[in-house]
Write an enzyme that holds these catalytic residues in place. Structure first.
Site, mmCIF file in Angstrom:
data_model
loop_
_atom_site.group_PDB
_atom_site.id
_atom_site.type_symbol
_atom_site.label_atom_id
_atom_site.label_comp_id
_atom_site.label_asym_id
_atom_site.label_seq_id
_atom_site.Cartn_x
_atom_site.Cartn_y
_atom_site.Cartn_z
ATOM 1 N N TYR A 178 47.122 0.691 -7.476
ATOM 2 C CA TYR A 178 46.816 0.749 -6.044
ATOM 3 C C TYR A 178 48.036 1.204 -5.240
ATOM 4 O O TYR A 178 47.960 2.181 -4.485
ATOM 5 C CB TYR A 178 46.286 -0.608 -5.594
ATOM 6 C CG TYR A 178 45.804 -0.670 -4.163
ATOM 7 C CD1 TYR A 178 45.555 0.477 -3.416
ATOM 8 C CD2 TYR A 178 45.572 -1.901 -3.553
ATOM 9 C CE1 TYR A 178 45.111 0.407 -2.110
ATOM 10 C CE2 TYR A 178 45.123 -1.983 -2.246
ATOM 11 C CZ TYR A 178 44.903 -0.827 -1.526
ATOM 12 O OH TYR A 178 44.466 -0.909 -0.236
ATOM 13 N N GLU A 185 49.087 9.305 -1.838
ATOM 14 C CA GLU A 185 48.284 9.787 -0.716
ATOM 15 C C GLU A 185 49.136 9.965 0.538
ATOM 16 O O GLU A 185 49.071 11.004 1.217
ATOM 17 C CB GLU A 185 47.145 8.800 -0.448
ATOM 18 C CG GLU A 185 46.123 8.730 -1.576
ATOM 19 C CD GLU A 185 45.227 7.515 -1.436
ATOM 20 O OE1 GLU A 185 45.104 6.997 -0.305
ATOM 21 O OE2 GLU A 185 44.672 7.070 -2.455
#
Length: 256
Positions: A178, A185
């Site tokens: 995660y 991103e």
């Protein structure tokens, strides 16, 4: 898009779709009275098998490209087409929720799926200069491992033969995947900013006949800022889910 990588956490059986979709499905799983019918179950099994295979193709493509090049730089080009295809294919998960064969929130699922699709098409595809950035490989690897585990989890759950190893991986590897996906991103969006500003990409300036303006550069900055409140909430929610699910699994194994 912070919820993008949150696709490592929880969702209802078979519905699919950051590092799992955060929260909605498996939380509601305890409340549902019955699963999908036999036709829906068969469809969901096929869907999840296909998606598992697709992400395995992406994983193999990354490994083959790395072995051929001897470098991890610019590996995105080796898996660009299957990545776009299978990530866009996750849009079907919104339909699954909408028609009720998966007991997850349509709104939450839409946000999570669309945020990934947005990153693929509106950032990485549209700003070609960022495609060679190492940050792209960072989120691609995180997504790939996550999705192989997640779709395998759904497949075996639908077949009522879920190996403990897959359950453990689903609720453990997100601890690393995660933050890895979110970092990739954010760095990719950040790398795209100067090119977006220079080209005026997707921006609408006044005056125009609609009397409307839109600054895509500012929009991307707002998206990056949205990670600040969302990331901790989603991450600690997943930690809570991990404790609950794996502790129950351990108790179940003791009584077997």
């Amino acid at each position: 898009m912070a919820a993008v990588a949150a696709t490592t956490a929880t969702k209802g059986n078979g519905g699919g779709g950051g590092g799992g979709r955060a929260g909605a499905g498996e939380g509601s799983g305890a409340r549902r009275k019955k699963g999908p019918g036999p036709v829906a179950t068969a469809y969901l099994v096929i869907y999840n098998v296909v998606m598992t295979a697709g992400w395995l193709v992406i994983a193999v493509g990354l490994v083959r490209a790395y072995l051929a090049k001897g470098s991890y730089h610019s590996l995105y080009y080796s898996i660009e087409k299957p990545l776009k295809f299978f990530q866009t294919g996750a849009l079907l998960e919104i339909l699954h929720c909408a028609i009720g064969i998966v007991p997850s929130s349509v709104v939450l699922t839409s946000f999570q799926v669309m945020s990934r699709v947005f990153l693929i098409w509106a950032v990485t595809h549209s700003v070609k200069e960022v495609q060679s950035e190492d940050s792209v490989l960072l989120f691609v690897i995180a997504w790939t491992i996550t999705e192989i585990i997640r779709y395998s989890f759904y497949t075996f759950s639908l077949l009522n033969h879920l190996p403990y190893l897959i359950k453990w991986a689903r609720y453990t590897l997100f601890i690393v995947l995660y933050p890895m996906g979110v970092s990739g991103e954010l760095l990719t969006i950040y790398a795209a900013l100067p090119f977006v500003r220079q080209a005026g990409l997707y921006s609408i300036s006044l005056p125009n006949k609609y009397n409307f303006s839109f600054d895509y550069y500012a929009f991307l900055i707002l998206i990056m800022i949205s990670y600040i409140p969302l990331f901790p909430q989603l991450y600690f929610h997943m930690i809570h889910q991990r404790r609950k699910v794996l502790s129950h699994a351990e108790e179940h194994k003791k009584f077997e």
